[in-house]
Design a protein around this motif. Structure first.
Motif, PDB file in Angstrom:
ATOM      1  N   SER A   1       2.113   7.637  26.369  1.00 13.78           N
ATOM      2  CA  SER A   1       0.649   7.560  26.487  1.00 13.78           C
ATOM      3  C   SER A   1       0.037   6.878  25.274  1.00 13.78           C
ATOM      4  O   SER A   1      -0.885   6.072  25.406  1.00 13.78           O
ATOM      5  CB  SER A   1       0.053   8.956  26.634  1.00 13.78           C
ATOM      6  N   SER A   2       0.543   7.198  24.099  1.00 18.31           N
ATOM      7  CA  SER A   2      -0.008   6.586  22.885  1.00 18.31           C
ATOM      8  C   SER A   2       0.296   5.090  22.851  1.00 18.31           C
ATOM      9  O   SER A   2      -0.523   4.289  22.387  1.00 18.31           O
ATOM     10  CB  SER A   2       0.500   7.286  21.631  1.00 18.31           C
ATOM     11  N   ARG A   3       1.456   4.708  23.364  1.00 10.48           N
ATOM     12  CA  ARG A   3       1.792   3.282  23.444  1.00 10.48           C
ATOM     13  C   ARG A   3       0.807   2.559  24.364  1.00 10.48           C
ATOM     14  O   ARG A   3       0.371   1.452  24.072  1.00 10.48           O
ATOM     15  CB  ARG A   3       3.219   3.090  23.951  1.00 10.48           C
ATOM     16  N   ALA A   4       0.453   3.210  25.458  1.00 11.37           N
ATOM     17  CA  ALA A   4      -0.448   2.600  26.446  1.00 11.37           C
ATOM     18  C   ALA A   4      -1.844   2.343  25.888  1.00 11.37           C
ATOM     19  O   ALA A   4      -2.542   1.445  26.359  1.00 11.37           O
ATOM     20  CB  ALA A   4      -0.537   3.479  27.686  1.00 11.37           C
ATOM     21  N   VAL A   5      -2.249   3.107  24.887  1.00 14.98           N
ATOM     22  CA  VAL A   5      -3.591   2.938  24.316  1.00 14.98           C
ATOM     23  C   VAL A   5      -3.543   2.377  22.892  1.00 14.98           C
ATOM     24  O   VAL A   5      -4.494   2.507  22.127  1.00 14.98           O
ATOM     25  CB  VAL A   5      -4.408   4.258  24.369  1.00 14.98           C
ATOM     26  N   ASN A   6      -2.408   1.763  22.552  1.00 12.09           N
ATOM     27  CA  ASN A   6      -2.255   1.062  21.267  1.00 12.09           C
ATOM     28  C   ASN A   6      -2.444   1.960  20.049  1.00 12.09           C
ATOM     29  O   ASN A   6      -3.063   1.571  19.071  1.00 12.09           O
ATOM     30  CB  ASN A   6      -3.207  -0.134  21.186  1.00 12.09           C
ATOM     31  N   LEU A   7      -1.900   3.171  20.114  1.00 14.57           N
ATOM     32  CA  LEU A   7      -1.943   4.082  18.965  1.00 14.57           C
ATOM     33  C   LEU A   7      -0.529   4.190  18.403  1.00 14.57           C
ATOM     34  O   LEU A   7       0.183   5.169  18.610  1.00 14.57           O
ATOM     35  CB  LEU A   7      -2.505   5.443  19.377  1.00 14.57           C
ATOM     36  N   SER A   8      -0.131   3.151  17.685  1.00 14.38           N
ATOM     37  CA  SER A   8       1.257   3.035  17.246  1.00 14.38           C
ATOM     38  C   SER A   8       1.672   4.107  16.246  1.00 14.38           C
ATOM     39  O   SER A   8       2.838   4.508  16.222  1.00 14.38           O
ATOM     40  CB  SER A   8       1.524   1.644  16.668  1.00 14.38           C
ATOM     41  N   THR A   9       0.761   4.606  15.444  1.00 10.79           N
ATOM     42  CA  THR A   9       1.117   5.658  14.483  1.00 10.79           C
ATOM     43  C   THR A   9       1.547   6.922  15.223  1.00 10.79           C
ATOM     44  O   THR A   9       2.549   7.551  14.857  1.00 10.79           O
ATOM     45  CB  THR A   9      -0.062   5.960  13.544  1.00 10.79           C
ATOM     46  N   ILE A  10       0.818   7.277  16.252  1.00  7.72           N
ATOM     47  CA  ILE A  10       1.187   8.454  17.050  1.00  7.72           C
ATOM     48  C   ILE A  10       2.497   8.195  17.780  1.00  7.72           C
ATOM     49  O   ILE A  10       3.373   9.063  17.827  1.00  7.72           O
ATOM     50  CB  ILE A  10       0.056   8.825  18.027  1.00  7.72           C
ATOM     51  N   GLU A  11       2.648   7.006  18.323  1.00  6.67           N
ATOM     52  CA  GLU A  11       3.885   6.645  19.014  1.00  6.67           C
ATOM     53  C   GLU A  11       5.099   6.782  18.087  1.00  6.67           C
ATOM     54  O   GLU A  11       6.105   7.391  18.451  1.00  6.67           O
ATOM     55  CB  GLU A  11       3.786   5.206  19.531  1.00  6.67           C
ATOM     56  N   LYS A  12       4.985   6.257  16.876  1.00  3.61           N
ATOM     57  CA  LYS A  12       6.101   6.320  15.915  1.00  3.61           C
ATOM     58  C   LYS A  12       6.387   7.760  15.494  1.00  3.61           C
ATOM     59  O   LYS A  12       7.551   8.152  15.354  1.00  3.61           O
ATOM     60  CB  LYS A  12       5.789   5.464  14.694  1.00  3.61           C
ATOM     61  N   THR A  13       5.342   8.541  15.306  1.00  3.00           N
ATOM     62  CA  THR A  13       5.527   9.951  14.930  1.00  3.00           C
ATOM     63  C   THR A  13       6.263  10.697  16.033  1.00  3.00           C
ATOM     64  O   THR A  13       7.195  11.464  15.758  1.00  3.00           O
ATOM     65  CB  THR A  13       4.167  10.614  14.641  1.00  3.00           C
ATOM     66  N   CYS A  14       5.861  10.459  17.286  1.00  3.20           N
ATOM     67  CA  CYS A  14       6.536  11.109  18.422  1.00  3.20           C
ATOM     68  C   CYS A  14       8.005  10.700  18.485  1.00  3.20           C
ATOM     69  O   CYS A  14       8.871  11.536  18.754  1.00  3.20           O
ATOM     70  CB  CYS A  14       5.838  10.758  19.731  1.00  3.20           C
ATOM     71  N   GLN A  15       8.280   9.426  18.221  1.00  4.44           N
ATOM     72  CA  GLN A  15       9.668   8.944  18.241  1.00  4.44           C
ATOM     73  C   GLN A  15      10.494   9.642  17.169  1.00  4.44           C
ATOM     74  O   GLN A  15      11.635  10.051  17.419  1.00  4.44           O
ATOM     75  CB  GLN A  15       9.716   7.426  18.038  1.00  4.44           C
TER      76      GLN A  15
END
Length: 98
Positions: A59-73
């Motif tokens: 979901s964060s990737r879909a809305v261009n929130l890369s910091t959240i995406e990386k944290t989730c990863q």
């Protein structure tokens, strides 16, 4: 405001609601694990949290929130490591996840 920016704004509003739900579920899972420790409970909790963080990452990737995406990863990687090694989540890690 352009159509694309308006659309992204609406997506981010929906993301905020979804993210809150996922994080509440992670918190509830951690609380449950705290009350009922053990390897079996820990493994089930890891599975549940992995699903939540994976969904949140997408979901964060879909809305261009890369910091959240990386944290989730990063969190997913830690949880997969514990799951693969059949290890319980430590109290310190549980605290960090909160």
């Amino acid at each position: 405001m352009s159509v694309d920016l308006e659309f992204l704004k609406k997506l981010r509003e929906a993301f905020q609601i979804e993210a809150t739900e996922h994080l509440e579920e992670v918190s509830n899972t951690l609380l449950s694990l705290e009350k009922n420790p053990g390897l079996a409970q820990s493994q089930a909790s890891i599975e549940k949290m992995l699903r939540n963080f994976h969904s949140l990452k997408g979901s964060s990737r879909a809305v261009n929130l890369s910091t959240i995406e990386k944290t989730c990863q990063e969190i997913e990687s830690i949880l997969v490591e514990h799951k693969s090694a059949s290890r319980e989540l430590s109290a310190d890690l549980t605290d960090d996840l909160y």
